[in-house]
Design a protein around this motif. Sequence first.
Motif: not given
Length: 86
Positions: A1-11, A13-28
């Motif tokens: 099984m491939e270890n995705y945890k450290y690959k995700v932590l290391d690399k 990335t975010y888009t401008e739109l995702v910040y608004g999406r996360i705030n909206k989905k998590l009510n933040l």
Amino acid sequence: MENYKYKVLDKITYTELVYGRINKKLNLNYSKEKIQELISKIVFETHESHFVKKGKNIYITNHEKNIVLTININTNRIITATTINI
């Protein structure tokens, strides 16, 4: 099984739109920096057994925070964060 945890932590990335999406989905109202801190903390604290690859995405389920993160494995870009429906 491939270890995705450290690959995700290391690399992750975010888009401008995702910040608004996360705030909206998590009510933040977090800044970009605060969202990045939150996502990094969730990824770091989640046990590797809760990283599930389905197709082109990795789903990271953190039951303590009641959040599921969706990350595109090819681009390492976070797509969304949603609350777990119990």
